[in-house]
Each structure stands twice: as C-alpha cells, then as structure tokens.
Write an enzyme that holds these catalytic residues in place. Structure first.
Site, PDB file in Angstrom:
ATOM      1  N   HIS A 156       0.809  -1.219   0.000  1.00 59.85           N
ATOM      2  CA  HIS A 156       0.000   0.000   0.000  1.00 59.85           C
ATOM      3  C   HIS A 156       0.843   1.271   0.000  1.00 59.85           C
ATOM      4  O   HIS A 156       1.901   1.355   0.609  1.00 59.85           O
ATOM      5  CB  HIS A 156      -0.948  -0.006   1.203  1.00 59.85           C
ATOM      6  CG  HIS A 156      -0.236  -0.014   2.528  1.00 59.85           C
ATOM      7  ND1 HIS A 156       0.220   1.124   3.143  1.00 59.85           N
ATOM      8  CD2 HIS A 156       0.106  -1.029   3.344  1.00 59.85           C
ATOM      9  CE1 HIS A 156       0.791   0.821   4.292  1.00 59.85           C
ATOM     10  NE2 HIS A 156       0.738  -0.499   4.430  1.00 59.85           N
ATOM     11  N   ASP A 157       0.348   2.236  -0.759  1.00 59.48           N
ATOM     12  CA  ASP A 157       0.888   3.599  -0.761  1.00 59.48           C
ATOM     13  C   ASP A 157       2.312   3.719  -1.277  1.00 59.48           C
ATOM     14  O   ASP A 157       2.982   4.703  -0.989  1.00 59.48           O
ATOM     15  CB  ASP A 157       0.765   4.220   0.638  1.00 59.48           C
ATOM     16  CG  ASP A 157      -0.687   4.295   1.067  1.00 59.48           C
ATOM     17  OD1 ASP A 157      -1.426   5.118   0.506  1.00 59.48           O
ATOM     18  OD2 ASP A 157      -1.091   3.481   1.925  1.00 59.48           O
TER      19      ASP A 157
ATOM     20  N   GLY B 207       4.945  -1.003   2.713  1.00 61.14           N
ATOM     21  CA  GLY B 207       4.098   0.170   2.517  1.00 61.14           C
ATOM     22  C   GLY B 207       4.883   1.468   2.536  1.00 61.14           C
ATOM     23  O   GLY B 207       5.904   1.584   3.209  1.00 61.14           O
TER      24      GLY B 207
END
Length: 144
Positions: free
Chosen positions: A101-102, A119
C-alpha cells in the site's frame, strides 16, 4: 485479451490493449494503463495488508502503460481514502514481486523475482530491485 478464467471486477479500469491472463485478478480498485500485461495469479488492487484497514475505504492501485506483471505479482491499494498506490510506465515485475500500500514506483523499474516493497516505499525511475535469495540444493551447497 482477457482470459475467460480471469477475474475483472465491475469498476476496474483497463486501458487499451491490456492482456489479462488466466486466473489473474483485477479488482474494482485497479486502474490499468494501455498495454498492461497481467500474468496468471497476479492480483492488482487487492486490499492492503494493514491490520487497521477499513475495507470500505475508497482507494486505488494505478499501473502505468506498458507495465508487465508476471505470475503471482501483487499490487495493493492505498490505506487512505482518495489515495493510490502507483506503479509507473514500462515496468517489469518478475514472479512473486509485491508492491504494498501507498508505494510510489517510478517508470522503467524492474523488480526481480520475489522482490518485496513494504508500505509507503518510493522507488525512482530506472531502478532495479534484486529479488529473494536463490534456493540451493544440498548438491549445490556441497560444491560451495
């Protein structure tokens, strides 16, 4: 080309001339640029591996034009509403690579087999990330 066993969720956005191979999953949170190739068992736009994640969060995973995602690659969506995990154009992610994520991955990036990005990692254009350790048999170890 979309293989009949591929799963393309309603709401997924695919650019022109994408190839989605057998058993690949493109979720409704995925945005694929033109000519993206997703090989068998890859998952694009899956939920992040974050214990406090609320599955109702509207976020995305964006993959740039010309990128190739080989077998078992995963690109997770952002943990933040309205945000994206981003993969640039013309990347090549080998089998088992993971983008959490991200992340913000630049263009022309290669992730070797089993390379894992946690992440919130940023990777610049034209980077090459080495993969997991090679396996060795007892025969190879004996020669070392």
């Amino acid at each position: 080309m979309i293989h009949p066993t591929a799963i393309i969720e309603p709401g997924a956005q695919l650019g022109a001339d994408c190839e989605i191979h057998a058993y690949a999953v493109v979720t409704k949170y995925a945005v694929l640029g033109d000519r993206v190739v997703v090989h068998p068992f890859a998952v694009v736009g899956g939920d992040p591996q974050y214990l406090k994640f609320d599955r109702a969060t509207l976020s995305a995973a964006r993959v740039g034009a010309g990128t190739v995602l080989r077998e078992y690659v995963t690109v997770n969506r952002s943990i933040h509403a309205g945000k994206e995990t981003v993969v640039g154009e013309n990347c090549f992610f080998m089998s088992g690579a993971h983008v959490a994520h991200d992340c913000a991955v630049g263009s022309n990036v290669v992730l070797a087999n089993n390379a894992l990005l946690a992440g919130h990692v940023s990777v610049g254009d034209f980077s090459f990330i080495g993969g997991g350790p090679r396996s060795t048999s007892s025969r190879a170890s004996a020669r070392a």
